[in-house]
Design a protein around this motif. Structure first.
Motif, short mmCIF file in Angstrom:
data_model
loop_
_atom_site.label_atom_id
_atom_site.label_comp_id
_atom_site.label_asym_id
_atom_site.label_seq_id
_atom_site.Cartn_x
_atom_site.Cartn_y
_atom_site.Cartn_z
N GLY A 130 0.86 -1.19 0.00
CA GLY A 130 0.00 0.00 0.00
C GLY A 130 0.89 1.23 0.00
O GLY A 130 1.87 1.28 -0.76
N SER A 131 0.60 2.17 0.89
CA SER A 131 1.48 3.33 0.97
C SER A 131 2.86 2.89 1.47
O SER A 131 3.88 3.50 1.19
CB SER A 131 0.88 4.38 1.89
OG SER A 131 0.56 3.76 3.12
N ALA A 132 2.87 1.81 2.26
CA ALA A 132 4.12 1.14 2.66
C ALA A 132 3.81 -0.36 2.60
O ALA A 132 2.75 -0.72 2.10
CB ALA A 132 4.47 1.56 4.07
N GLU A 142 2.14 -3.09 4.27
CA GLU A 142 1.17 -3.14 5.36
C GLU A 142 0.95 -4.60 5.75
O GLU A 142 0.74 -5.44 4.87
CB GLU A 142 -0.14 -2.50 4.91
CG GLU A 142 0.05 -1.04 4.51
CD GLU A 142 -1.22 -0.41 3.94
OE1 GLU A 142 -2.31 -0.99 4.08
OE2 GLU A 142 -1.09 0.69 3.34
N GLY A 202 -3.99 -1.86 -1.43
CA GLY A 202 -3.04 -2.23 -2.48
C GLY A 202 -3.53 -3.39 -3.32
O GLY A 202 -4.38 -4.18 -2.91
N GLU A 238 8.23 -2.52 -0.46
CA GLU A 238 7.43 -1.29 -0.58
C GLU A 238 7.66 -0.65 -1.96
O GLU A 238 8.69 -0.89 -2.60
CB GLU A 238 7.80 -0.31 0.53
CG GLU A 238 9.20 0.21 0.42
CD GLU A 238 9.54 1.23 1.49
OE1 GLU A 238 8.75 1.41 2.42
OE2 GLU A 238 10.61 1.86 1.38
N ASN A 239 6.71 0.11 -2.38
CA ASN A 239 6.81 0.95 -3.58
C ASN A 239 6.96 0.17 -4.89
O ASN A 239 7.27 0.77 -5.91
CB ASN A 239 8.03 1.91 -3.52
CG ASN A 239 7.90 2.86 -2.36
OD1 ASN A 239 6.79 3.17 -1.96
ND2 ASN A 239 9.03 3.27 -1.80
#
Ligand code: F6R
Length: 579
Positions: free
Chosen positions: A38-40, A42, A62, A160-161
């Motif tokens: 997700g944003s990191a 999760e 995500g 992440e990302n």
């Protein structure tokens, strides 16, 4: 043991992962967890059953994610030991099925280098190793650490990302499902049934780099093509369909699964292999071992074929001299002990045959040839329809060696199996549910049938049960017979009927209540036992099947009377991928 699942595509990953994990829960169900990009990264993980706390995962965002359902090996089942495991930075998450045998050395070295471990699991070392090699390229990092791992693994890793999953397999199963701009990964095909019928069975040593639009598979650093195969199951097969439990549904499916397995027949290569064998050795574990023992009795008496049967876990360390054909019998096709035995047989240059229910499973890759049972997905942890489908495959071998002498019996067996599904068992269930111990006895092929009846009873009702050759009871176990210890005896017409009847009378003389399975109309037997359960008066091969099905139902209803968790009995998992 343990199930892993991964999704990458355009949809919200969490509900797909949760649904997939539920399908894999039969592989382990003491804790579960998910991680999404997700944003990191999760993460949500929890001890206990998925249905008890899945709501807690609803916040994970995500469309790339991985999940795990656990059968604990290293570290007790709790929230911390549940997968996924993350590295020190929280940027990398990993799920793993298998065992990293050198994990304590790796953990010590990683700790010395400053890594902090949160869990007691072997898996966590993988996340920290990837962390050390990760410089923005997850594939390169996974490739760098795989040579450091000893043991078995199916791994999914995310960072992440990045919309990317890196998957790797060695000695633990891993399947990719290919959808439209989405790719799935799972320990077996069942989580994929809803979404795609196109699957790729990864080979040991494969590493897959997966994005929503493409997947690339590497082996020894080179890109390889693996064939896309079509799944031969459909999603309805994996649903409960109105039954109280999967186990009951699967018991009721046996007329069809037996019939389908017979109808699928045996292909020409396998026929030739069977006809050329002057001796057969079978290796298997648990319920599957019981089918091989029944085969031994039947094949030796009907076709004069020497047969030896070996428990997989013993075979590897105490391998007997081997001659002739070696057959591995495993519904999952992933049982570590059976696979090890099969590999030993190959190493000794024996022709090998696998009998399994799982398309693409490890035994199908190791063995020279395969007979694929047509039982469909079996979700209940206790084997039922896979047991009778194994018997279908094994009885076809007997029939082949006997020039089709049992064509008629086998092609009508499903009707008799259907008849016993409606058998009234209340009295027998009441007696067993009150008991602390239950004995199951029979002679000849009904000895393994009794062993299987006892195994079913103990694994799902938790009542202590033993299966014995009927003549053996007086050599010790008689000391345990009391008016509260029921004996379930299978006694059908044939050469052992008289001696079996005497054995039953000896048990009655020790005041043990006897529940007897005999052929319909046997008023003599019905006259001196406490409870008489009729099975159809058919060919011996068919009696083996019908008696087994009655004992499955006895175990099932007894477990229900005791309010046990029938489909997920304590401490067990369906696919036993550790030694
Ligand atoms: C019991 C049961 C187990 C399995 C055993 C071997 O109901 O299912 O005893 O028979 O773990 O499993 P497979 O056949 O997958 O090799």
């Amino acid at each position: 043991m343990c199930g892993i699942v991964g999704y990458i595509g355009r949809r919200d990953a969490t509900p797909i992962l949760i649904q997939g994990l539920k399908r894999l829960e039969y592989r382990g169900y003491d804790s579960f967890g998910l991680a999404t990009v997700g944003s990191a990264v999760e993460v949500y993980k929890k001890a206990g059953r998925i249905s008890d706390s899945e709501a807690g995962a609803s916040g994970l965002a995500g469309s790339t994610g991985i999940g795990h359902t656990r059968w604990a090996t290293h570290g007790e089942p709790n929230d911390v030991n549940a997968h996924p495991h993350i590295d020190c930075t929280g940027r990398i998450a990993v799920v793993h099925n298998g065992i990293i045998e050198n994990y304590s050395d790796l953990k010590r070295q990683l700790t010395e280098r400053g890594h902090t471990f949160l869990s007691e699991t072997d898996t966590e070392v993988i996340a920290h190793l990837i962390e050390e090699h990760y410089d923005g390229d997850l594939l390169a990092a996974v490739n760098a650490i795989l040579p450091l791992l000893e043991g078995s693994y199916a791994i999914l890793a995310i960072t992440e990302n990045t919309q990317r999953i890196v998957a790797a397999r060695d000695a633990s199963p891993l399947v990719l499902g290919v959808g439209d701009a989405e790719v799935f990964a799972a320990s077996d095909m069942t989580p994929l049934l809803e979404y795609t019928e196109r699957v790729i069975f990864l080979e040991d040593g494969d590493v897959a780099d997966i994005t929503p639009d493409r997947y690339t598979i590497y082996h020894d650093g080179r890109v390889v093509e693996r064939p896309i195969e079509l799944i031969n199951w459909c999603v309805e097969d994996a649903r409960k369909g109105g039954f109280a439990h999967y186990m009951l549904k699967e018991i009721y499916e046996q007329p069809q699964s037996f019939y389908e397995t017979i109808r699928a027949g045996i292909d020409d290569h396998v026929r030739q292999m069977i006809m050329e064998a002057d001796e057969i050795t079978l290796v298997a574990c648990g319920t599957s071992y019981h089918t091989t023992l029944a085969f031994k009795y039947l094949a030796e008496s009907f076709c004069n074929l020497p047969v030896r049967v070996e428990v997989g876990s013993e075979f590897k360390y105490f391998t007997p001299p081997l001659r002739g054909l070696v057959i591995a019998v495993s519904q999952s096709g992933e049982t570590a002990d059976t696979i090890a035995a099969l590999k030993m047989a190959k190493a000794r240059n024996c022709p090998t045959l696998a009998i399994t229910n799982m398309q693409g499973s490890t035994v199908t890759r190791v063995a020279d040839e395969t007979i694929l049972m047509r039982a469909g997905p079996e979700i209940g942890v206790a084997a039922t329809k896979s047991y009778t489908a194994q018997l279908a495959a094994l009885m076809q071998i007997i029939n082949l060696r006997c020039d089709g002498a049992f064509d008629d019996a086998l092609s009508h067996a499903h009707i008799a199996i259907g008849d016993v599904l409606l058998q009234e068992l209340h009295e027998a269930v009441d007696l067993c549910a009150k008991a602390e111990h239950v004995f199951f006895v029979g002679r000849g092929p009904f000895y393994p049938v009794s062993m299987e009846g006892a195994l079913k009873m103990k694994e799902i009702s938790y009542i202590h049960a033993e299966g014995y050759a009927a003549g053996e009871l007086k050599h010790g176990p008689f000391a345990l017979l009391t008016p509260e210890t029921p004996v379930v005896a299978v006694c059908t017409p044939g050469p052992t009927y008289g001696v079996m009847a005497s054995n039953i009378k000896e048990m009655k003389a020790r005041k043990a209540p006897v529940i007897a399975l005999g052929v319909a109309g046997d008023t003599e037997l019905a006259g001196f036992v406490d409870i008489f359960i009729p099975i159809p008066n058919t060919h011996l091969l068919v009696q083996v099947l019908t008696a087994s099905v009655v004992l499955q139902l006895l175990a099932y209803h007894t477990a229900c009377a005791l309010q046990r968790d029938v489909d997920k009995p304590r401490n067990l998992a369906k696919s036993v991928t550790v030694e």
